[in-house]
Design an enzyme around this catalytic site. Structure first.
Site, PDB file in Angstrom:
ATOM      1  N   ASN A 122       0.863  -1.181   0.000  1.00  0.00           N
ATOM      2  CA  ASN A 122       0.000   0.000   0.000  1.00  0.00           C
ATOM      3  C   ASN A 122       0.901   1.233   0.000  1.00  0.00           C
ATOM      4  O   ASN A 122       1.461   1.591   1.032  1.00  0.00           O
ATOM      5  CB  ASN A 122      -0.892  -0.045   1.255  1.00  0.00           C
ATOM      6  N   LYS A 125       0.147   4.306  -0.423  1.00  0.00           N
ATOM      7  CA  LYS A 125      -0.465   5.516   0.153  1.00  0.00           C
ATOM      8  C   LYS A 125      -0.173   6.752  -0.714  1.00  0.00           C
ATOM      9  O   LYS A 125      -0.091   6.628  -1.932  1.00  0.00           O
ATOM     10  CB  LYS A 125      -0.029   5.684   1.610  1.00  0.00           C
ATOM     11  N   HIS A 141      -9.846   1.292   4.504  1.00  0.00           N
ATOM     12  CA  HIS A 141      -8.572   1.449   5.227  1.00  0.00           C
ATOM     13  C   HIS A 141      -8.796   2.407   6.398  1.00  0.00           C
ATOM     14  O   HIS A 141      -9.560   3.361   6.290  1.00  0.00           O
ATOM     15  CB  HIS A 141      -7.492   1.991   4.285  1.00  0.00           C
ATOM     16  N   GLU A 169      -7.149   4.762   7.515  1.00  0.00           N
ATOM     17  CA  GLU A 169      -6.910   6.186   7.215  1.00  0.00           C
ATOM     18  C   GLU A 169      -8.108   6.799   6.497  1.00  0.00           C
ATOM     19  O   GLU A 169      -8.399   7.989   6.660  1.00  0.00           O
ATOM     20  CB  GLU A 169      -5.606   6.330   6.401  1.00  0.00           C
ATOM     21  N   GLU A 185      -6.020  -4.825  10.193  1.00  0.00           N
ATOM     22  CA  GLU A 185      -4.996  -3.818  10.430  1.00  0.00           C
ATOM     23  C   GLU A 185      -5.311  -3.059  11.712  1.00  0.00           C
ATOM     24  O   GLU A 185      -6.076  -2.083  11.685  1.00  0.00           O
ATOM     25  CB  GLU A 185      -4.952  -2.828   9.266  1.00  0.00           C
ATOM     26  N   GLY A 235       1.962   2.153  10.784  1.00  0.00           N
ATOM     27  CA  GLY A 235       2.949   3.219  10.681  1.00  0.00           C
ATOM     28  C   GLY A 235       3.626   3.568  11.999  1.00  0.00           C
ATOM     29  O   GLY A 235       4.318   4.574  12.090  1.00  0.00           O
ATOM     30  N   SER A 253       2.824  -2.231  10.396  1.00  0.00           N
ATOM     31  CA  SER A 253       4.254  -2.337  10.706  1.00  0.00           C
ATOM     32  C   SER A 253       4.854  -3.704  10.377  1.00  0.00           C
ATOM     33  O   SER A 253       5.694  -4.212  11.111  1.00  0.00           O
ATOM     34  CB  SER A 253       4.514  -1.960  12.168  1.00  0.00           C
TER      35      SER A 253
HETATM   36  P1  PGA Z   1       2.484   0.204   7.659  1.00  0.00           P
HETATM   37  O1  PGA Z   1       1.063   0.468   6.944  1.00  0.00           O
HETATM   38  O2  PGA Z   1       3.015  -1.087   7.120  1.00  0.00           O
HETATM   39  O3  PGA Z   1       3.323   1.378   7.292  1.00  0.00           O
HETATM   40  O4  PGA Z   1       2.208   0.110   9.126  1.00  0.00           O
HETATM   41  C1  PGA Z   1       0.172  -0.587   6.703  1.00  0.00           C
HETATM   42  C2  PGA Z   1      -1.102  -0.074   6.061  1.00  0.00           C
HETATM   43  O5  PGA Z   1      -1.580   0.999   6.458  1.00  0.00           O
HETATM   44  O6  PGA Z   1      -1.669  -0.708   5.178  1.00  0.00           O
END
Ligand code: PGA
Length: 256
Positions: free
Chosen positions: A11, A13, A99, A101, A171, A177, A216
């Site tokens: 992903n 982003k 997601h 976010e 997630e 993140g 992560s």
């Molecule tokens: P990350 O993000 O691996 O940077 O924690 C995962 C995601 O949001 O899909």
């Protein structure tokens, strides 16, 4: 041994530009050609504006492409909107929906996400429905309540036939993140719970639906996560922006 082959999705982003994503893809393709994957599928999710560029570059390769979101409407007077049909038209086969976010930054509700899921299916995109609890919800011991509510919002709208072929990504919001992944045991607990929830709909559907873990994931923790029975792969953010770390995660999935 599960019948589900692993899948690793990057992903990206809101990162990169035309040149840097092209370089990233060159790196990913060259790393993957060395691995010669047999079992593991690989996907990338660029920003809308680079979907066509990335899909063209990946045509005929083993790497698939998806969008990070779609609009819940089909077409028309929706300034700034991007429909599932448009995403499909430029060469994508997948889309994330829900997601965290999107849920947080864009205030997307369970109902809206279910509509987006439905749009994906109607246009022939494979949706990956993302679910996950916040740190506060975990502390309150509400993790399963939250993720099953998020999943049920979709399954109750689309039903068994409408859900078939889709994927789930667990997630935990607190792990995205932050550098603090869920432990393999924490991930497995929730994945097993989500699979049970799908089994209430249909046993076969449950056993063939891939449930990815995200939050992560790195080359260092991937092996242990993929060692768990119900962890069928990963949705990777930060570590997908470097070709070698992304490829290491794909290797871990291949060997899981
Ligand atoms: P990350 O993000 O691996 O940077 O924690 C995962 C995601 O949001 O899909």
């Amino acid at each position: 041994m599960s019948e589900r082959n692993p899948l690793v999705a990057g992903n990206w982003k809101m990162n990169g530009d035309a040149a840097s994503l092209d370089t990233l893809l060159d790196g990913v393709l060259s790393e993957l050609s060395v691995l010669a994957l047999q079992r593991c599928s690989v996907l990338v999710f660029p920003s809308y504006v680079y979907l066509g560029q990335v899909a063209n570059k990946l045509r005929g390769t083993i790497v698939g492409v998806g969008s990070q979101d779609v609009d819940e409407r089909t077409q028309g007077a929706v300034t700034g909107g991007v429909s599932a049909a448009m995403v499909k038209d430029v060469g994508c086969e997948f889309s994330l929906v829900g997601h965290s976010e999107r849920r947080t930054l864009f205030a997307e509700s369970d109902e809206l996400i279910a509509e987006k899921f439905e749009q994906c299916k109607a246009c022939g995109l494979v949706p990956i429905i993302c679910v996950g609890e916040t740190l506060e919800e975990r502390r309150q011991d509400r993790t399963m309540e939250v993720v099953t509510r998020q999943l049920n919002a979709v399954t109750s709208r689309v039903g068994l036939a409408g859900f078939d072929g889709a994927m789930v990504a667990y997630e935990p919001v607190w792990a995205i993140g932050t550098g603090e992944s869920a432990t393999p045991e924490q991930a497995e607990d929730v994945h097993a719970g989500l699979r049970k929830c799908l089994a209430e709909l249909d046993e076969d559907l449950s056993s063939r639906t891939r449930i990815l873990y995200g939050g992560s994931v790195t080359a260092d923790n991937a092996v242990a996560l993929f060692g768990k029975e119900n962890v069928d792969g990963a949705l990777v953010g930060g570590a997908s922006l470097k070709a070698n770390s992304f490829a290491e995660i794909c290797k871990a999935a291949e060997e899981s």
